[in-house]
Design a protein around this motif. Structure first.
Motif, PDB file in Angstrom:
ATOM      1  N   TRP A  46      -0.474  27.783  41.577  1.00 53.51           N
ATOM      2  CA  TRP A  46      -0.114  29.085  41.328  1.00 53.51           C
ATOM      3  C   TRP A  46      -1.218  29.238  40.103  1.00 53.51           C
ATOM      4  O   TRP A  46      -1.506  28.405  39.279  1.00 53.51           O
ATOM      5  CB  TRP A  46       1.074  29.281  40.717  1.00 53.51           C
ATOM      6  CG  TRP A  46       2.015  29.362  41.994  1.00 53.51           C
ATOM      7  CD1 TRP A  46       2.873  27.959  42.275  1.00 53.51           C
ATOM      8  CD2 TRP A  46       2.565  30.186  42.480  1.00 53.51           C
ATOM      9  NE1 TRP A  46       3.742  28.369  43.347  1.00 53.51           N
ATOM     10  CE2 TRP A  46       3.771  29.626  43.434  1.00 53.51           C
ATOM     11  CE3 TRP A  46       2.315  31.574  42.567  1.00 53.51           C
ATOM     12  CZ2 TRP A  46       4.260  30.617  44.303  1.00 53.51           C
ATOM     13  CZ3 TRP A  46       2.905  32.369  43.707  1.00 53.51           C
ATOM     14  CH2 TRP A  46       4.054  31.840  44.645  1.00 53.51           C
ATOM     15  N   THR A  47      -1.805  30.409  40.122  1.00 53.68           N
ATOM     16  CA  THR A  47      -2.779  30.955  39.158  1.00 53.68           C
ATOM     17  C   THR A  47      -2.246  32.311  38.480  1.00 53.68           C
ATOM     18  O   THR A  47      -2.098  33.227  39.372  1.00 53.68           O
ATOM     19  CB  THR A  47      -4.226  31.009  39.431  1.00 53.68           C
ATOM     20  OG1 THR A  47      -4.507  29.769  40.069  1.00 53.68           O
ATOM     21  CG2 THR A  47      -5.051  31.215  38.469  1.00 53.68           C
ATOM     22  N   LYS A  49      -2.822  35.961  36.591  1.00 53.81           N
ATOM     23  CA  LYS A  49      -3.887  36.815  35.994  1.00 53.81           C
ATOM     24  C   LYS A  49      -3.293  38.006  35.426  1.00 53.81           C
ATOM     25  O   LYS A  49      -2.158  38.678  36.092  1.00 53.81           O
ATOM     26  CB  LYS A  49      -4.593  37.524  37.324  1.00 53.81           C
ATOM     27  CG  LYS A  49      -5.771  38.894  36.897  1.00 53.81           C
ATOM     28  CD  LYS A  49      -6.839  38.263  36.075  1.00 53.81           C
ATOM     29  CE  LYS A  49      -7.841  39.350  35.709  1.00 53.81           C
ATOM     30  NZ  LYS A  49      -7.208  40.224  34.665  1.00 53.81           N
ATOM     31  N   GLY A  56      -6.588  32.950  35.101  1.00 50.19           N
ATOM     32  CA  GLY A  56      -6.138  31.578  34.854  1.00 50.19           C
ATOM     33  C   GLY A  56      -5.394  31.507  33.438  1.00 50.19           C
ATOM     34  O   GLY A  56      -4.717  30.513  32.960  1.00 50.19           O
ATOM     35  N   ASN A  58      -2.680  32.022  31.146  1.00 48.84           N
ATOM     36  CA  ASN A  58      -1.167  32.277  31.024  1.00 48.84           C
ATOM     37  C   ASN A  58      -0.702  33.081  29.774  1.00 48.84           C
ATOM     38  O   ASN A  58      -0.197  32.355  29.048  1.00 48.84           O
ATOM     39  CB  ASN A  58      -0.222  31.324  31.391  1.00 48.84           C
ATOM     40  CG  ASN A  58       1.149  31.342  31.932  1.00 48.84           C
ATOM     41  OD1 ASN A  58       1.406  32.496  31.909  1.00 48.84           O
ATOM     42  ND2 ASN A  58       2.019  30.206  31.919  1.00 48.84           N
ATOM     43  N   GLU A  90      -2.076  29.757  45.948  1.00 46.48           N
ATOM     44  CA  GLU A  90      -3.468  29.399  45.995  1.00 46.48           C
ATOM     45  C   GLU A  90      -3.998  29.613  47.547  1.00 46.48           C
ATOM     46  O   GLU A  90      -5.380  29.802  47.631  1.00 46.48           O
ATOM     47  CB  GLU A  90      -3.773  27.978  45.755  1.00 46.48           C
ATOM     48  CG  GLU A  90      -2.769  27.095  46.875  1.00 46.48           C
ATOM     49  CD  GLU A  90      -2.796  25.639  46.409  1.00 46.48           C
ATOM     50  OE1 GLU A  90      -3.677  25.108  45.542  1.00 46.48           O
ATOM     51  OE2 GLU A  90      -2.110  24.844  47.032  1.00 46.48           O
TER      52      GLU A  90
END
Length: 265
Positions: A46-47, A49, A56, A58, A90
């Motif tokens: 998971w990323t 935004k 990236g 958080n 992803e």
């Protein structure tokens, strides 16, 4: 609805209800297998935004894992100033059932808008996270809205909101930004299960428990919230995209984020 759509829906619902009849910890095998998008341990795959921040980052550790739950937390905020966040998985998907178990917890962050009280969402067929602008608040996507109610009044969960998109309801183009589902209102901090049956750019169902509360078809690019210079033309069908979870100022937790892939044919 075409014969093909009916067949796809029957297949998807047969998978989904077979899973519903088994214990929650053991998704039913169906030829295809459930994929745990959230592993219960960390945010691998998971990323995040956030509006105003690079992909990236958080912000304030908003997205975190605690006690085997994926939490959206505002403990690190003095005030919320429209730093809307999205946590992207992803891989893109096209035909699938997405199962979420969520609950709202605690109080809304100071500074959060009144509409964002007990409000979050799962974005379907989202634009790739790398294509979001620095200040972009919401990805172009279909939002399955997660809502909780107050002590009185109707506030059904599993509505649809459409940042940069349009859909059809019963073969009629609908341009409203948010479309209400015929779903229940959950007032406390109980766990709620939602299944999202997504069949490419043909038909999508929002299911709460065993009840289909909203159905729409032919999702495509259109309307408000399309970023300047967006590479996909208005009217283009949305046949696949990314899944992401929202952070809009009210804490909530997920204990299940699972996906059952479906064959396009």
């Amino acid at each position: 609805m075409t014969t093909l759509m009916k067949s796809l829906l029957a297949l998807a619902l047969s998978f989904m209800f077979a899973a519903c009849s088994t214990p929650q910890s053991e998704p039913a095998p169906t030829g295809n297998s459930w994929i745990a998008l959230f592993n219960g341990h960390n945010l691998d795959g998971w990323t995040p935004k956030f509006a105003g921040y690079e992909l990236g980052h958080n912000l304030n550790n908003t997205f975190r894992v605690e006690d085997s739950l994926l939490r959206v937390s505002y403990e690190g905020y003095d005030t919320f100033s429209n730093e809307f966040g999205h946590l992207f998985y992803e891989s893109p998907f096209s035909h699938y059932v997405l199962r979420l178990e969520y609950r709202f917890e605690g109080k809304q962050a100071p500074g959060g808008a009144s509409w964002a009280y007990k409000n979050s969402g799962a974005m379907l067929h989202s634009q790739p996270p790398a294509t979001m602008g620095l200040e972009q608040a919401f990805p172009v996507s279909l939002e399955a809205q997660l809502l909780g109610g107050d002590e009185a009044g109707s506030r059904p969960t599993a509505n649809l909101c459409t940042p940069g998109t349009h859909v059809y309801l019963a073969d009629t183009l609908t341009t409203a930004h948010c479309i209400n589902a015929e779903g229940p209102t959950f007032r406390g901090e109980e766990w709620v299960t939602i299944d999202l049956v997504v069949l490419g750019d043909s038909i999508i169902h929002h299911v709460v428990g065993n009840d289909t509360v909203l159905t729409y078809t032919r999702p495509h690019i259109g309307g408000d919230f399309i970023p300047d210079g967006y590479a996909v033309k208005e009217g283009s069908p949305l046949s696949e995209g990314y899944i992401c979870l929202q952070a809009e100022s009210h804490p909530l937790s997920f204990r299940r984020v699972e996906l059952l892939p479906l064959k396009a044919d």
